[in-house]
Motif scaffolding. Sequence first.
Motif, mmCIF file in Angstrom:
data_model
loop_
_atom_site.group_PDB
_atom_site.id
_atom_site.type_symbol
_atom_site.label_atom_id
_atom_site.label_comp_id
_atom_site.label_asym_id
_atom_site.label_seq_id
_atom_site.Cartn_x
_atom_site.Cartn_y
_atom_site.Cartn_z
ATOM 1 N N LEU A 22 31.496 -14.162 34.220
ATOM 2 C CA LEU A 22 31.684 -14.711 32.947
ATOM 3 C C LEU A 22 32.714 -12.599 32.308
ATOM 4 N N ALA A 23 32.076 -12.399 33.186
ATOM 5 C CA ALA A 23 33.184 -10.468 33.347
ATOM 6 C C ALA A 23 34.302 -10.870 33.320
ATOM 7 N N ALA A 24 34.875 -12.033 34.447
ATOM 8 C CA ALA A 24 35.920 -12.636 34.444
ATOM 9 C C ALA A 24 36.550 -12.956 33.738
ATOM 10 N N GLN A 25 36.221 -13.415 32.565
ATOM 11 C CA GLN A 25 35.985 -14.650 31.970
ATOM 12 C C GLN A 25 36.701 -13.857 30.465
ATOM 13 N N ALA A 26 36.539 -12.877 29.973
ATOM 14 C CA ALA A 26 36.400 -11.820 29.222
ATOM 15 C C ALA A 26 37.518 -11.478 27.817
ATOM 16 N N HIS A 27 38.508 -12.890 28.794
ATOM 17 C CA HIS A 27 40.019 -13.050 27.857
ATOM 18 C C HIS A 27 39.966 -14.121 27.374
ATOM 19 N N ASP A 28 39.243 -14.481 27.940
ATOM 20 C CA ASP A 28 39.168 -16.253 26.711
ATOM 21 C C ASP A 28 38.137 -16.210 25.722
ATOM 22 N N THR A 38 32.139 -3.318 30.458
ATOM 23 C CA THR A 38 33.045 -2.918 30.728
ATOM 24 C C THR A 38 34.453 -3.713 30.287
ATOM 25 N N ALA A 39 34.209 -5.315 30.639
ATOM 26 C CA ALA A 39 35.239 -6.088 30.709
ATOM 27 C C ALA A 39 35.530 -6.550 29.531
ATOM 28 N N GLY A 40 34.617 -6.714 28.066
ATOM 29 C CA GLY A 40 34.627 -6.270 26.711
ATOM 30 C C GLY A 40 35.356 -5.708 26.569
ATOM 31 N N LEU A 41 34.737 -4.409 26.474
ATOM 32 C CA LEU A 41 35.383 -4.053 25.601
ATOM 33 C C LEU A 41 37.143 -3.049 26.257
ATOM 34 N N LYS A 42 37.376 -3.702 27.726
ATOM 35 C CA LYS A 42 38.638 -3.712 28.279
ATOM 36 C C LYS A 42 39.440 -4.829 27.503
ATOM 37 N N ALA A 43 38.768 -6.102 27.701
ATOM 38 C CA ALA A 43 39.520 -7.081 26.540
ATOM 39 C C ALA A 43 40.131 -6.452 24.813
ATOM 40 N N LEU A 44 38.874 -6.429 24.169
ATOM 41 C CA LEU A 44 39.540 -5.779 22.917
ATOM 42 C C LEU A 44 40.791 -4.173 22.938
ATOM 43 N N ARG A 45 40.628 -3.563 24.323
ATOM 44 C CA ARG A 45 41.756 -2.777 24.172
ATOM 45 C C ARG A 45 43.327 -3.208 24.920
ATOM 46 N N LEU A 46 42.885 -5.120 25.516
ATOM 47 C CA LEU A 46 43.735 -5.259 25.929
ATOM 48 C C LEU A 46 44.768 -6.212 24.116
ATOM 49 N N ASN A 63 30.188 -21.982 21.395
ATOM 50 C CA ASN A 63 30.108 -22.476 22.594
ATOM 51 C C ASN A 63 30.826 -22.206 23.206
ATOM 52 N N ALA A 64 31.456 -20.964 23.865
ATOM 53 C CA ALA A 64 32.269 -20.339 24.704
ATOM 54 C C ALA A 64 31.694 -19.257 25.311
ATOM 55 N N PRO A 65 32.581 -18.599 26.491
ATOM 56 C CA PRO A 65 31.673 -17.242 26.823
ATOM 57 C C PRO A 65 31.993 -16.455 26.293
ATOM 58 N N TRP A 66 32.782 -16.351 25.795
ATOM 59 C CA TRP A 66 33.203 -14.900 24.750
ATOM 60 C C TRP A 66 33.710 -15.496 23.524
ATOM 61 N N GLN A 67 32.629 -14.844 22.442
ATOM 62 C CA GLN A 67 33.241 -15.382 21.542
ATOM 63 C C GLN A 67 33.416 -13.694 20.163
ATOM 64 N N ASP A 68 34.218 -14.604 19.298
ATOM 65 C CA ASP A 68 34.574 -12.988 17.864
ATOM 66 C C ASP A 68 34.478 -13.502 16.438
ATOM 67 N N THR A 69 33.265 -13.342 16.066
ATOM 68 C CA THR A 69 32.594 -13.279 14.658
ATOM 69 C C THR A 69 32.425 -12.550 13.461
#
Length: 164
Positions: free
Chosen positions: A13-19, A112-120, A54-60
């Motif tokens: 899941l951490a590896a999918q943080a861009h999705d 780490t992955a979630g925060l990094k995705a936000l920074r990217l 219904n997704a690995p990562w979500q933004d709400t």
Amino acid sequence: MGSVDEREEALALAAQAHDVAWAADGTPWQRTLRAISGGKWGRQPTGWTVIRLNAPWQDTPSSERPGWRERAANLADDVAFAVDYTICGRCGLGWVEWPYTAEQFQRCGLATAGLKALRLEHPGLSWHTLGGHSQDSRAFWTAVGTDVLGRYRQRETCPHVPEG
Ligand SMILES: [Zn+2]
């Protein structure tokens, strides 16, 4: 500490943080998303709707802080990681608050992955937190803040974003 399977799922899941699946603010949008996503919905005592897509990562929309967003990772129908955030492009600032990782998924790199995705997604911002860092969380913030502009140091919100 979770089982080996749970930890492997969390690492994947951490590896999918861009999705990331996005939910916009506003009831009509939320209704539509509910219809198409099959996501789980609940209602908090505050009256804010909690959305599980219904997704690995979500933004709400954040359920805790009006006007903020929540970035979260879902695993096994549950929240594995969640953090509230807001950004101000005008000031070049971003804030994150209350990162949460479910106990069985800790130390799998989700935060780490979630925060990094936000920074990217928002390059060039200086990142901060609203509250002070408790004794317990200092090592975490030091680790995730290394080489990050702002280093997640405490900072009050600028006038352009909701206070949270
Ligand atoms: Zn601002």
